[in-house]
Scaffold this motif. Structure first.
Motif, PDB file in Angstrom:
ATOM      1  N   THR A 182      -3.886   3.409 -22.206  1.00  0.00           N
ATOM      2  CA  THR A 182      -3.608   2.587 -21.027  1.00  0.00           C
ATOM      3  C   THR A 182      -2.862   3.456 -20.019  1.00  0.00           C
ATOM      4  OG1 THR A 182      -3.414   0.680 -22.482  1.00  0.00           O
ATOM      5  CG2 THR A 182      -2.511   0.424 -20.259  1.00  0.00           C
ATOM      6  N   MET A 183      -3.472   3.675 -18.881  1.00  0.00           N
ATOM      7  CA  MET A 183      -2.842   4.564 -17.905  1.00  0.00           C
ATOM      8  C   MET A 183      -2.365   3.772 -16.695  1.00  0.00           C
ATOM      9  SD  MET A 183      -4.327   7.916 -16.104  1.00  0.00           S
ATOM     10  CE  MET A 183      -3.903   9.109 -17.339  1.00  0.00           C
ATOM     11  N   VAL A 184      -1.068   3.903 -16.406  1.00  0.00           N
ATOM     12  CA  VAL A 184      -0.518   3.179 -15.263  1.00  0.00           C
ATOM     13  C   VAL A 184      -1.000   3.853 -13.977  1.00  0.00           C
ATOM     14  CG1 VAL A 184       1.598   2.513 -14.076  1.00  0.00           C
ATOM     15  CG2 VAL A 184       1.467   2.370 -16.560  1.00  0.00           C
ATOM     16  N   LYS A 185      -1.460   3.033 -13.036  1.00  0.00           N
ATOM     17  CA  LYS A 185      -2.036   3.566 -11.794  1.00  0.00           C
ATOM     18  C   LYS A 185      -1.215   3.193 -10.567  1.00  0.00           C
ATOM     19  CE  LYS A 185      -5.955   5.331 -13.332  1.00  0.00           C
ATOM     20  NZ  LYS A 185      -6.416   6.654 -13.086  1.00  0.00           N
ATOM     21  N   ARG A 186      -0.478   2.069 -10.676  1.00  0.00           N
ATOM     22  CA  ARG A 186       0.278   1.606  -9.520  1.00  0.00           C
ATOM     23  C   ARG A 186       1.426   0.736 -10.012  1.00  0.00           C
ATOM     24  NH1 ARG A 186       0.113  -1.247  -4.313  1.00  0.00           N
ATOM     25  NH2 ARG A 186      -0.334  -3.255  -5.240  1.00  0.00           N
ATOM     26  N   VAL A 187       2.532   0.780  -9.270  1.00  0.00           N
ATOM     27  CA  VAL A 187       3.691  -0.027  -9.663  1.00  0.00           C
ATOM     28  C   VAL A 187       4.159  -0.799  -8.434  1.00  0.00           C
ATOM     29  CG1 VAL A 187       6.095   0.115 -10.396  1.00  0.00           C
ATOM     30  CG2 VAL A 187       4.417   1.624 -11.443  1.00  0.00           C
ATOM     31  N   THR A 188       4.445  -2.098  -8.621  1.00  0.00           N
ATOM     32  CA  THR A 188       5.074  -2.858  -7.525  1.00  0.00           C
ATOM     33  C   THR A 188       6.453  -3.290  -8.011  1.00  0.00           C
ATOM     34  OG1 THR A 188       4.337  -5.040  -8.207  1.00  0.00           O
ATOM     35  CG2 THR A 188       2.794  -3.764  -6.857  1.00  0.00           C
ATOM     36  N   ASP A 189       7.191  -4.067  -7.229  1.00  0.00           N
ATOM     37  CA  ASP A 189       8.556  -4.416  -7.651  1.00  0.00           C
ATOM     38  C   ASP A 189       8.577  -5.367  -8.853  1.00  0.00           C
ATOM     39  OD1 ASP A 189       7.517  -6.476  -6.151  1.00  0.00           O
ATOM     40  OD2 ASP A 189       9.414  -6.991  -5.181  1.00  0.00           O
ATOM     41  N   LYS A 190       7.425  -6.032  -9.144  1.00  0.00           N
ATOM     42  CA  LYS A 190       7.413  -6.964 -10.273  1.00  0.00           C
ATOM     43  C   LYS A 190       6.277  -6.742 -11.259  1.00  0.00           C
ATOM     44  CE  LYS A 190       9.838 -10.654  -7.913  1.00  0.00           C
ATOM     45  NZ  LYS A 190       9.691 -11.302  -6.659  1.00  0.00           N
ATOM     46  N   THR A 191       5.338  -5.863 -10.911  1.00  0.00           N
ATOM     47  CA  THR A 191       4.201  -5.654 -11.824  1.00  0.00           C
ATOM     48  C   THR A 191       3.835  -4.175 -11.966  1.00  0.00           C
ATOM     49  OG1 THR A 191       2.591  -5.837 -10.041  1.00  0.00           O
ATOM     50  CG2 THR A 191       3.075  -7.880 -11.244  1.00  0.00           C
ATOM     51  N   VAL A 192       3.155  -3.927 -13.092  1.00  0.00           N
ATOM     52  CA  VAL A 192       2.597  -2.599 -13.347  1.00  0.00           C
ATOM     53  C   VAL A 192       1.085  -2.790 -13.397  1.00  0.00           C
ATOM     54  CG1 VAL A 192       2.238  -0.995 -15.255  1.00  0.00           C
ATOM     55  CG2 VAL A 192       4.548  -1.632 -14.627  1.00  0.00           C
ATOM     56  N   GLU A 193       0.367  -1.962 -12.683  1.00  0.00           N
ATOM     57  CA  GLU A 193      -1.092  -2.065 -12.752  1.00  0.00           C
ATOM     58  C   GLU A 193      -1.610  -0.869 -13.546  1.00  0.00           C
ATOM     59  OE1 GLU A 193      -1.182  -3.925  -8.338  1.00  0.00           O
ATOM     60  OE2 GLU A 193      -2.831  -2.546  -8.836  1.00  0.00           O
ATOM     61  N   ALA A 194      -2.399  -1.192 -14.594  1.00  0.00           N
ATOM     62  CA  ALA A 194      -2.857  -0.113 -15.468  1.00  0.00           C
ATOM     63  C   ALA A 194      -4.348  -0.213 -15.741  1.00  0.00           C
ATOM     64  CB  ALA A 194      -2.087  -0.172 -16.775  1.00  0.00           C
ATOM     65  N   GLU A 195      -4.903   0.943 -16.159  1.00  0.00           N
ATOM     66  CA  GLU A 195      -6.321   0.990 -16.507  1.00  0.00           C
ATOM     67  C   GLU A 195      -6.425   1.184 -18.013  1.00  0.00           C
ATOM     68  OE1 GLU A 195      -9.377   3.019 -13.715  1.00  0.00           O
ATOM     69  OE2 GLU A 195      -8.965   4.391 -15.371  1.00  0.00           O
ATOM     70  N   VAL A 196      -7.090   0.224 -18.664  1.00  0.00           N
ATOM     71  CA  VAL A 196      -7.215   0.291 -20.121  1.00  0.00           C
ATOM     72  C   VAL A 196      -8.606   0.811 -20.463  1.00  0.00           C
ATOM     73  CG1 VAL A 196      -7.026  -1.039 -22.269  1.00  0.00           C
ATOM     74  CG2 VAL A 196      -5.770  -1.784 -20.229  1.00  0.00           C
ATOM     75  N   SER A 197      -8.660   1.844 -21.345  1.00  0.00           N
ATOM     76  CA  SER A 197      -9.965   2.357 -21.788  1.00  0.00           C
ATOM     77  C   SER A 197     -10.369   1.585 -23.029  1.00  0.00           C
ATOM     78  CB  SER A 197      -9.884   3.841 -22.122  1.00  0.00           C
ATOM     79  OG  SER A 197      -9.409   4.540 -21.014  1.00  0.00           O
ATOM     80  N   ARG A 198     -11.480   0.877 -22.953  1.00  0.00           N
ATOM     81  CA  ARG A 198     -11.962   0.067 -24.078  1.00  0.00           C
ATOM     82  C   ARG A 198     -12.759   0.947 -25.059  1.00  0.00           C
ATOM     83  NH1 ARG A 198      -8.738  -3.669 -24.009  1.00  0.00           N
ATOM     84  NH2 ARG A 198      -8.524  -4.905 -22.143  1.00  0.00           N
TER      85      ARG A 198
END
Ligand code: FAD
Ligand code: NAD
Length: 476
Positions: free
Chosen positions: A251-267
């Motif tokens: 799971t690679m984090v791609k973006r961070v906001t003040d309340k969330t982490v956006e990540a890309e999960v490799s299935r």
């Protein structure tokens, strides 16, 4: 300025940048009477980083793992100068270091230059963010004392805010969600400490919301702790899961906001999915990046044009393409991992090398003096010849200094719930172990490695104190 800095003109000026693992090991070994020693660091203390994760929850108080540089220098035979400042640039042509006082209080002079004959660069590394948007603004790092203090404060802030009257259930879940990015030893040790804190203290003190507490460890690679053996990786991942830490690998984090982490999960089927993870506290532990001063210096040396991860050094730790600059620790590329173990062995090696270089110069000067005497009629030639012979024999030995060779003693990591993993060299073989006995081993190793007896006593007392009375949850 002359009042502050009066180098002895008969000695070379040795400037040492940094007060971390590398520079302090060098200082410990160095015979300071041979040089005008000048230490420059924005931090006037040495920090025992292996126990830093324990400071984030108050298992250990931060001052217990700090040792003032002034106290370290006081123990040396000859006085060495210390300037609390950041080196902002190095000019290898003019042989000067530019330094700036970046602390809160500034005097009339807050920027100046220090000339050097020999320079050791031990400035460590900074936190890698890979330019991922939002990381710097929204997450906490775990490298310095200030980071650990900030995390400690934020954990309790999240808990108290989650416990606020009429807090919505979604907000309680978000605030009680602690996300750690990076499954290297820093991330794993911190996640373990955090889970301990909740199990042992928060659960008792804030029972109504504690079931909502959750730790998630995010790692881009297929597993955590890549430097450990497969058995210990499996053991660590199973233990973390038992502790109810949610491990999200691939799971690679791609973006961070003040309340969330956006990540890309490799299935497993090769597809990629974008997920959004709400968090209360975010700790970013994705390893090292090169400091600006190192990039700047590398840019001035043609031989360093391909250096991306730090200053390339030769087998004597001399920065390639220079004559009088050495680099040690996380800012040097010598083919080893960026660890305290490597940095301190490199520092020790340079200490020995510089002591030898000074001895060589002293011996050569004495030989020259004796040879002069021999030429003067009436001198005691037999005695002088004997002494020259002895000195030359000693010189041969001193000059025969072997290149730096790292000796790996093993890797150790705390993984929570009083368990640790260890990959250690043992009688010419390797021993890979994990569990509670390993944890006692972990504790005894780090206790014995503490910088001073004062540190050792304080750490021991902190362990006893948090066991007996629980961790202090006051939010300073
Ligand atoms: P540092 O120890 O980082 O010291 C760098 C020094 O340079 C500091 O004093 C800094 O203030 C100073 N400095 C910075 N910029 C400048 C400048 N411009 N001018 C002058 N001075 C400057 N390794 C292990 O082997 N075992 C462990 O258990 C372990 N645990 C760790 C736990 C954590 C939480 C962390 C973050 C790291 C851990 N490490 C461990 C890694 C280890 O701490 C580093 O590899 C080690 O600190 C590197 O030593 P160094 O001397 O190169 O740098
Ligand atoms: P690290 O480089 O060891 O690990 C960072 C991890 O973050 C990597 O596994 C990487 O895959 C992952 N990562 C990077 N970008 C990511 C992203 N966008 N999303 C998700 N994951 C991502 O870093 P560290 O743990 O800070 O350690 C730094 C150095 O200090 C290492 O050399 C380590 O051995 C040493 N250290 C040792 C100990 C110990 O011996 N107990 C403890 C702490 C640190």
């Amino acid at each position: 300025p002359d009042e502050q800095f009066k180098p002895d003109p008969t000695k070379k000026t040795l400037v040492i940048l940094g007060t971390g693992w590398g520079s302090v090991a060098l200082l410990k070994k160095l015979d300071t009477e041979n040089y005008n020693v000048v230490v420059v660091s924005p931090r006037n203390y040495f920090l025992f980083t292996p126990l830093l994760p324990s400071c984030t929850t108050g298992t250990i108080e931060h001052r217990s793992i700090m040792e003032p540089v002034r106290a370290i220098l006081r123990g040396k035979k000859a006085a060495a100068k210390f300037f609390e400042a950041e080196a902002t640039s190095i000019d290898p042509e003019r042989k000067v270091v530019r330094i700036a006082d970046n602390s809160e209080i500034k005097g009339a002079t807050s920027e100046t230059e220090i000339p050097y004959d020999m320079l050791v660069v031990g400035v460590g590394a900074e936190n890698a963010t890979f330019g991922i948007p939002g990381v710097r603004e929204n997450s906490c790092f775990l490298k310095e004392i200030g980071d650990a203090q900030q995390i400690r404060k934020k954990i309790m802030d999240c808990v108290e805010t989650a416990a606020f009257k009429d807090q919505t259930p979604e907000e309680v879940d978000r605030l009680m969600h602690m996300v750690v990015v990076g499954g290297g030893p820093t991330g794993v040790e911190f996640a373990g400490e955090l889970q301990d804190f909740f199990e042992e203290d928060i659960k008792k003190l804030v029972p109504d919301i504690s079931p909502r507490f959750k730790v998630t460890l995010i790692e881009a690679l297929p597993n955590v702790l890549p430097m450990f053996s497969k058995t210990l990786i499996d053991y660590t991942e199973n233990t973390l899961r038992e502790e109810k830490i949610d491990i999200k690998t691939k799971t690679m984090v791609k973006r961070v906001t003040d309340k969330t982490v956006e990540a890309e999960v490799s299935r497993p089927d090769g597809t990629k999915e974008r997920v959004e993870i709400p968090y209360g506290l975010l700790v970013w532990a994705t390893g090292n990046a090169v400091r600006p001063i190192i990039k700047d210096l590398a840019g001035k040396i043609p031989a360093q044009k391909d250096s991306r991860r730090g200053l390339a050094v030769n087998e004597y730790l001399v920065v390639q393409g220079t004559r009088d600059i050495w680099a040690i620790g996380d800012c040097a590329v010598a083919g080893y991992a960026p660890t305290a173990q490597v940095a301190s062995q490199e520092g020790y090696f340079l200490g020995k090398l510089f002591n030898n270089m000074a001895k060589t110069e002293n011996h050569e000067a004495r030989i020259q003096e004796l040879s002069g005497q021999l030429n003067i009629a009436g001198g005691n030639s037999a005695e002088a010849s004997q002494e020259i012979e002895l000195l030359e024999r000693q010189l041969k030995k001193i000059r025969d200094i072997k290149p730096f060779k790292y000796s790996h003693q093993g890797s150790l990591a705390y993984i929570g719930s009083d368990k640790a993993v260890a990959d250690v060299s043992w009688w010419n073989g390797n021993l890979a172990t994990g569990g509670s006995v390993t944890y006692l081993f972990w504790r005894s190793v780090y206790l014995s490695m503490c910088f001073s007896p004062r540190n050792r006593v304080l750490v021991l007392l902190d362990w006893l104190k948090s066991k007996a009375f629980g961790r202090d949850v006051s939010r300073e």
